[in-house]
Design an enzyme around this catalytic site. Structure first.
Site, PDB file in Angstrom:
ATOM      1  N   ASP A  26      26.245  21.496  48.409  1.00 15.77           N
ATOM      2  CA  ASP A  26      26.838  22.731  48.930  1.00 15.77           C
ATOM      3  C   ASP A  26      25.756  23.475  49.716  1.00 15.77           C
ATOM      4  O   ASP A  26      25.485  23.140  50.874  1.00 15.77           O
ATOM      5  CB  ASP A  26      27.387  23.516  47.731  1.00 15.77           C
ATOM      6  CG  ASP A  26      28.158  24.765  48.111  1.00 15.77           C
ATOM      7  OD1 ASP A  26      28.699  24.817  49.220  1.00 15.77           O
ATOM      8  OD2 ASP A  26      28.224  25.703  47.291  1.00 15.77           O
ATOM      9  N   GLY A  81      28.305  18.281  36.412  1.00 13.62           N
ATOM     10  CA  GLY A  81      29.298  17.962  37.434  1.00 13.62           C
ATOM     11  C   GLY A  81      29.359  16.503  37.828  1.00 13.62           C
ATOM     12  O   GLY A  81      30.420  15.996  38.209  1.00 13.62           O
TER      13      GLY A  81
END
Ligand code: IMP
Ligand code: MG
Length: 193
Positions: free
Chosen positions: A106, A46
């Site tokens: 997150d 990512g």
């Protein structure tokens, strides 16, 4: 696009210019905060776009870095974290000042797990930078030293962030909306992007 993607809409969120401007600001912050050589450790996959832009922004400011990569995975094909963080082979980091780079913070499980691994490898220091932070989703109590954008709880794609392996190549960040069954737009076609 076909299965397994459920009905959704994709909306613009952060455009390319806004992202690059913020990356430059993060590079300023990092250059101000750090003396000496940094070992940039980027999480695959990512963080690829963010890392590529960030290290070039550092380079424009006269900072040279070493670069290594760790494969970390917490998501399968869905949009909810599995809760398990798998790590690939770890680089040699003894005595290094590490800048750990990820796309998004997150639940905090990934950064917590990788940060602990890096410390156990004998790094001298670990500083963290993430492009995006979803503070409302935190399970592991930690923050990043440098945050590009603090965002609400929504699933985002693009600029390295994927949905089941797709959309990483987008130059901007977009939000994926999932209409509930009562929503008359729920049958909306998956848009081509
Ligand atoms: P955490 O371990 O829950 O903090 O999750 C971090 C990883 O989950 C990130 O490195 C991303 O790969 C992935 N992730 C979290 N939120 C999103 C999102 O909205 N879109 C795509 N990937 C995400
Ligand atoms: Mg990731």
């Amino acid at each position: 696009m076909t299965e397994p993607f459920p009905p959704h809409r994709i909306e613009p969120f952060l455009d390319e210019a806004a992202i690059l401007k913020r990356v430059d600001e993060l590079a300023d912050e990092i250059v101000d905060a750090v003396d000496g050589e940094l070992h940039v450790v980027a999480l695959l996959a990512g963080a690829i776009m963010f890392t590529a832009d960030l290290v070039r922004a550092l380079s424009r400011r006269g900072m040279n870095v070493r670069m290594s990569f760790i494969r970390a995975s917490s998501y399968g094909a869905g949009t909810q974290s599995s809760g398990q963080v798998g790590l690939g082979p770890l680089p040699r980091l003894v005595g290094d000042d590490v800048l750990l780079v990820d796309d998004i913070l997150d639940t905090g499980r990934t950064l917590g797990r990788v940060g602990a691994a890096i410390e156990s490898l004998g790094a001298k220091s670990v500083r963290t930078v993430v492009l995006l932070d979803k503070p409302s989703r935190r399970v592991v109590k930690l923050g990043a030293d440098h945050v590009g954008f603090s965002i609400p709880d929504a699933f985002v794609i693009g600029y390295g962030l994927d949905w089941a392996g797709r959309f990483r190549n987008l130059r901007d960040v977009r939000i994926v909306r999932f209409p509930d069954a009562a929503d008359s737009d729920a049958a909306i076609e998956a848009p081509e992007i």
